[in-house]
Structures are given as C-alpha cells and as structure tokens.
Design an enzyme around this catalytic site. Sequence first.
Site, PDB file in Angstrom:
ATOM      1  N   GLY A  15       0.844  -1.192   0.000  1.00 29.51           N
ATOM      2  CA  GLY A  15       0.000   0.000   0.000  1.00 29.51           C
ATOM      3  C   GLY A  15       0.880   1.243   0.000  1.00 29.51           C
ATOM      4  O   GLY A  15       2.114   1.148  -0.012  1.00 29.51           O
ATOM      5  N   ASP A  16       0.224   2.399  -0.058  1.00 25.78           N
ATOM      6  CA  ASP A  16       0.933   3.683  -0.052  1.00 25.78           C
ATOM      7  C   ASP A  16       1.883   3.832  -1.233  1.00 25.78           C
ATOM      8  O   ASP A  16       2.918   4.478  -1.129  1.00 25.78           O
ATOM      9  CB  ASP A  16       1.732   3.871   1.259  1.00 25.78           C
ATOM     10  CG  ASP A  16       0.864   3.650   2.477  1.00 25.78           C
ATOM     11  OD1 ASP A  16      -0.261   4.164   2.481  1.00 25.78           O
ATOM     12  OD2 ASP A  16       1.310   2.963   3.412  1.00 25.78           O
ATOM     13  N   GLY A  18       1.248   5.447  -3.808  1.00 28.73           N
ATOM     14  CA  GLY A  18       1.035   6.747  -4.461  1.00 28.73           C
ATOM     15  C   GLY A  18      -0.053   6.693  -5.518  1.00 28.73           C
ATOM     16  O   GLY A  18       0.006   7.438  -6.495  1.00 28.73           O
ATOM     17  N   LYS A  19      -1.053   5.860  -5.293  1.00 28.00           N
ATOM     18  CA  LYS A  19      -2.162   5.751  -6.259  1.00 28.00           C
ATOM     19  C   LYS A  19      -2.861   7.091  -6.447  1.00 28.00           C
ATOM     20  O   LYS A  19      -3.244   7.433  -7.550  1.00 28.00           O
ATOM     21  CB  LYS A  19      -3.209   4.750  -5.755  1.00 28.00           C
ATOM     22  CG  LYS A  19      -2.790   3.308  -5.911  1.00 28.00           C
ATOM     23  CD  LYS A  19      -3.898   2.367  -5.471  1.00 28.00           C
ATOM     24  CE  LYS A  19      -4.113   2.315  -3.977  1.00 28.00           C
ATOM     25  NZ  LYS A  19      -3.056   1.680  -3.196  1.00 28.00           N
ATOM     26  N   GLY A  20      -2.993   7.847  -5.341  1.00 28.10           N
ATOM     27  CA  GLY A  20      -3.680   9.139  -5.406  1.00 28.10           C
ATOM     28  C   GLY A  20      -3.094  10.018  -6.489  1.00 28.10           C
ATOM     29  O   GLY A  20      -3.808  10.715  -7.199  1.00 28.10           O
ATOM     30  N   ALA A  42      -7.941   2.984   4.259  1.00 26.98           N
ATOM     31  CA  ALA A  42      -7.219   3.587   3.129  1.00 26.98           C
ATOM     32  C   ALA A  42      -7.198   5.099   3.291  1.00 26.98           C
ATOM     33  O   ALA A  42      -8.072   5.679   3.932  1.00 26.98           O
ATOM     34  CB  ALA A  42      -7.918   3.236   1.829  1.00 26.98           C
ATOM     35  N   GLY A  43      -6.202   5.730   2.727  1.00 25.76           N
ATOM     36  CA  GLY A  43      -6.153   7.187   2.720  1.00 25.76           C
ATOM     37  C   GLY A  43      -5.500   7.625   1.431  1.00 25.76           C
ATOM     38  O   GLY A  43      -4.281   7.655   1.333  1.00 25.76           O
ATOM     39  N   HIS A  44      -6.322   7.911   0.428  1.00 27.55           N
ATOM     40  CA  HIS A  44      -5.777   8.320  -0.869  1.00 27.55           C
ATOM     41  C   HIS A  44      -5.717   9.845  -0.916  1.00 27.55           C
ATOM     42  O   HIS A  44      -6.747  10.511  -0.974  1.00 27.55           O
ATOM     43  CB  HIS A  44      -6.652   7.799  -2.012  1.00 27.55           C
ATOM     44  CG  HIS A  44      -6.697   6.313  -2.064  1.00 27.55           C
ATOM     45  ND1 HIS A  44      -7.555   5.603  -2.876  1.00 27.55           N
ATOM     46  CD2 HIS A  44      -5.972   5.390  -1.405  1.00 27.55           C
ATOM     47  CE1 HIS A  44      -7.361   4.317  -2.696  1.00 27.55           C
ATOM     48  NE2 HIS A  44      -6.406   4.160  -1.808  1.00 27.55           N
ATOM     49  N   THR A  45      -4.506  10.369  -0.858  1.00 32.65           N
ATOM     50  CA  THR A  45      -4.362  11.825  -0.858  1.00 32.65           C
ATOM     51  C   THR A  45      -4.426  12.321  -2.292  1.00 32.65           C
ATOM     52  O   THR A  45      -3.641  11.899  -3.145  1.00 32.65           O
ATOM     53  CB  THR A  45      -3.014  12.209  -0.221  1.00 32.65           C
ATOM     54  OG1 THR A  45      -2.943  11.551   1.038  1.00 32.65           O
ATOM     55  CG2 THR A  45      -2.896  13.708  -0.023  1.00 32.65           C
ATOM     56  N   THR A 132      -4.936  -0.081  11.549  1.00 34.70           N
ATOM     57  CA  THR A 132      -5.269   1.346  11.512  1.00 34.70           C
ATOM     58  C   THR A 132      -6.314   1.684  12.571  1.00 34.70           C
ATOM     59  O   THR A 132      -6.686   2.851  12.717  1.00 34.70           O
ATOM     60  CB  THR A 132      -5.819   1.735  10.124  1.00 34.70           C
ATOM     61  OG1 THR A 132      -6.998   0.950   9.888  1.00 34.70           O
ATOM     62  CG2 THR A 132      -4.807   1.484   9.024  1.00 34.70           C
ATOM     63  N   GLN A 225      -5.046  -0.395  -0.085  1.00 37.81           N
ATOM     64  CA  GLN A 225      -3.975  -1.179   0.551  1.00 37.81           C
ATOM     65  C   GLN A 225      -3.032  -1.703  -0.543  1.00 37.81           C
ATOM     66  O   GLN A 225      -2.888  -1.052  -1.553  1.00 37.81           O
ATOM     67  CB  GLN A 225      -4.531  -2.307   1.415  1.00 37.81           C
ATOM     68  CG  GLN A 225      -5.225  -1.851   2.702  1.00 37.81           C
ATOM     69  CD  GLN A 225      -6.594  -1.259   2.460  1.00 37.81           C
ATOM     70  OE1 GLN A 225      -7.434  -1.874   1.839  1.00 37.81           O
ATOM     71  NE2 GLN A 225      -6.815  -0.068   2.941  1.00 37.81           N
ATOM     72  N   ARG A 304       1.819   7.439  11.216  1.00 36.40           N
ATOM     73  CA  ARG A 304       2.999   6.690  11.679  1.00 36.40           C
ATOM     74  C   ARG A 304       4.139   6.785  10.669  1.00 36.40           C
ATOM     75  O   ARG A 304       3.914   6.893   9.467  1.00 36.40           O
ATOM     76  CB  ARG A 304       2.637   5.198  11.831  1.00 36.40           C
ATOM     77  CG  ARG A 304       1.738   4.919  12.991  1.00 36.40           C
ATOM     78  CD  ARG A 304       1.364   3.447  13.045  1.00 36.40           C
ATOM     79  NE  ARG A 304       0.467   3.065  11.965  1.00 36.40           N
ATOM     80  CZ  ARG A 304      -0.043   1.853  11.817  1.00 36.40           C
ATOM     81  NH1 ARG A 304       0.268   0.896  12.650  1.00 36.40           N
ATOM     82  NH2 ARG A 304      -0.874   1.575  10.831  1.00 36.40           N
ATOM     83  N   SER A 411       6.627   8.005 -12.680  1.00 33.50           N
ATOM     84  CA  SER A 411       6.416   9.312 -12.048  1.00 33.50           C
ATOM     85  C   SER A 411       7.745   9.803 -11.491  1.00 33.50           C
ATOM     86  O   SER A 411       8.446   9.062 -10.805  1.00 33.50           O
ATOM     87  CB  SER A 411       5.385   9.174 -10.938  1.00 33.50           C
ATOM     88  OG  SER A 411       5.339  10.382 -10.218  1.00 33.50           O
TER      89      SER A 411
END
Length: 422
Positions: A15-16, A18-20, A42-45, A132, A225, A304, A411
């Site tokens: 996860g993380d 950078g999908k956002g 999840a947290g998509h920025t 989480t 995730q 975290r 990217s």
Amino acid sequence: MTQGKVDALLGIVFGDEGKGKVVDFFTPRYDVVARFAGGPNAGHTIIFEGKKFVLRSIPSGIFDEGKVNIIGNGCVIAPDLFMAEARELEAAGYQLTDRLHISRRAHLILPTHRVLDRAYEAAKGKAKVGTTGKGIGPTYSDKAARIGLRVGDILNDFDTKYTALKVRHEQILSDLHFTDYDIADEERQWMEGIEYMKKFQLSDTEHEINRYLREGKSVLAEGAQGSLLDIDHGTYPFVSSSSTTSGGVCTGLGVAPNTIGHIFGIFKAYSTRVGSGPFPVELFDETGEEIRRIGNEFGAVTGRNRRCGWIDLVALKYAIMINGVTDLVMMKSDVLDGFDTIKVCTAYTKDGVTTTEMPYDTEGWQAVYEELPGWKTPLSHLRKEEDFPAPFKAYIDYLEKALETPIKIISVSPDRDATIMR
Ligand code: IMP
C-alpha cells in the site's frame, strides 16, 4: 482503457504506492470508478484544483462531474467517517448523491467493531498487527461469520439488527476484560451517518456495473492497501482483512474474470511498509532515514513513520504473478536521486537457503542485494524519457527484465504533469 472492460489499478506491495497521484491521470479515461475492497483504513491523498483531499471510502472519480462512482460489495463502510468525508467534498462544491452509488451488500463498520479492533490488538501483546484501528478486521470477521450488518439493512428493521450485533460485541469485550471504552458520542455520530447514507443510491451495484459493461462503458477498479496486505496472499497474519488483489476485483464488484482488461500494478522505486510484520528489505540505518525524509513516508491515516528499504524484486515478482499485472507504474523515482548506488533485492536467504520465490513465512529472511549505479541527477523537472539520465534508464531496463513486465508509466515528482507514459 478498454471499452466494456474493467481495468484494475492496484498497489502491489504494502500500500501507499502513491495511487492518489496517478488517479488524476487514470480517472478521466473511464466512465465508472469503483472501490472493491477495504474501507476507511485507506487514505488516498488527492490534490484537486489546488485543494488537498484525503479519500478513504469514496472513489477518486468523484472529482469528475461526468463519472459514476461505486462503493462495491467487497468494501466495508463506517457511516460516521463516510459522512464526514462526503460532507467535506460537498462543502467544496462537489455534488455527490447522484454520482455515488453504494452496494447494499457492502458491510457496515459499527463503533463496537472499532473497539474490538483495539481489544484484539491489545490482547495480542507483542505480536500486534499494527492495524489502523478502523475496525476492519472485526467487520470482515463478522461478514465471514455471517452475522455482519450490510448497507441494505439500513432500510430494513435496522435498529433491532444493530442492537443485536452491538450486544454481541459488548459480550465479547466483556469476556476479554476490555471494558474501558465509551462509544456514546461516536454512536450518535454513527447513527447520524446512517441517516445521511439514506440520501444516496443504496443499490445492487453488481447489476449496475455489469449493465455498464454490456453498454460498452469502461470501469476502473480502484485498489486500496496493497497486494502483500491481502488476506490470502499477503504476509499473514500481518495483513488487512480484505482481498486487495485482482481476484478481489471480481468478488468485490460482482464482475466475472473475463471482464477484466488491464491490470495496472503500482509500485515505488523503493519499498515501504506501515504497521508490523516481516519486511526483509527494511533499512534501520541512515539510508532508511534518508528515504523516509525525502519520500515523506509518513502514514496518511495514522501518521505513523513508514518503514523504508530498497526495492524488493522477490515481492514484486510474486505480486505480478498473483495479480496478473499487465502494466507496471513506477512512482517516486526522484526520491532516489541523491544516492551513489541503488540496491535491488533479488533474493531472500535464511539458514543457508536462498530463494527468489516469496516464501510462506517471510519472517527471519535476509535480503540479498545487487547494486546499480545511482543517477545523481534531479529527475523531477524531466518530462520526456529521452532526457532521463543513463543510469536511471539502466535502472528501468534492469527492473523490466527482472520483472518480465513493461513499466508503462513513470512518475518523477509529485507534480501532476510529472507522469511519463511510455
Ligand atoms: P487494518 O487494515 O486496519 O486491519 O490494518 C492491517 C495492516 O494493514 C496494518 O499493518 C496496517 O498498517 C496496514 N494497512 C491497512 N491499510 C493500509 C493502507 O491503506 N496503506 C498501508 N498500509 C495499510
């Protein structure tokens, strides 16, 4: 993008990835964007028109007026958090109710699920998963135990069903001697969230998606995730509780395997992990610190520190195999700009055994590395592949050969236009 097909956009490590950032790039090409697994863990920025949003349950197509967005049956949803997330978007001027459809089969995260999450973690002592805390595991457990509450229940004798499940949870908490909690305020918000959800289309989204596919529309299944947090294929028990891999697209949306088109696998030019669990490439030295600092590797949901390390080809090959990845997307290449050498984990070793295949239990394995020259040049202003420095090109070639899968998108900076298609 293929008309009449579901393409999947999946984080293929922890996860993380950078999908956002790439979602901007993907969503305009699709008619429908659907979440198939997970929930507010999840947290998509997403930065949209200069404003930063963190999407947890709502699909990223919500910023495009013409798109239908679906929260599929494989997801779990916390009504209070959903309401807060949706209201923030509404306050920013986005109209949601016509464009956001929620499967009646998706499961509800109760306030007591979140308490159970904490209680189970506390009971684990040193072997904590490092969840989480959003109640994900207990909610999926109730789903599998066939006692969960579904979104469709909101419309049908809800209070009785809610109370029955809550009482059951309270009994478990009492058995665990976990009694120091107070959910009164949370529960009020949660019930407000239940009322709020009623203004959305709570429907049989499985039929809806299949109808779109028959009409030749294109669907993007937006992962959450990462593959190594998959309940079956991840580093169990240090995983999340949903099917985060491409198989989960089928079960989590109600689409058949033969409707799947491209499977985009997103990874970073290095590795990170949040929470506990084996991580053979983890760096405990200055290099790890440096990657964390430059890559800003702090969790979007929990804040975290993310654990950092070099890229892990054992993990990536496994994830490509499990998912059937057709196209790779490499993120955050520029984070490695300053390093003299770049290491690549090509195998794991333990007790004199060396393997290139992801083992059943990754605990105790050491990473075996190869070294490549660093490019020592800033990448972030580059927009054409021809301008890439030779050592960076060599890194890309090396990865493509080893992974036997093309890297189609690269990217090189957080900027929206720094996404290079190949
Ligand atoms: P849970 O999903 O909250 O049960 O957490 C289980 C594990 O998955 C923990 O190690 C979390 O840190 C990790 N996890 C859950 N969601 C995400 C995510 O969106 N990105 C990265 N790690 C996650």
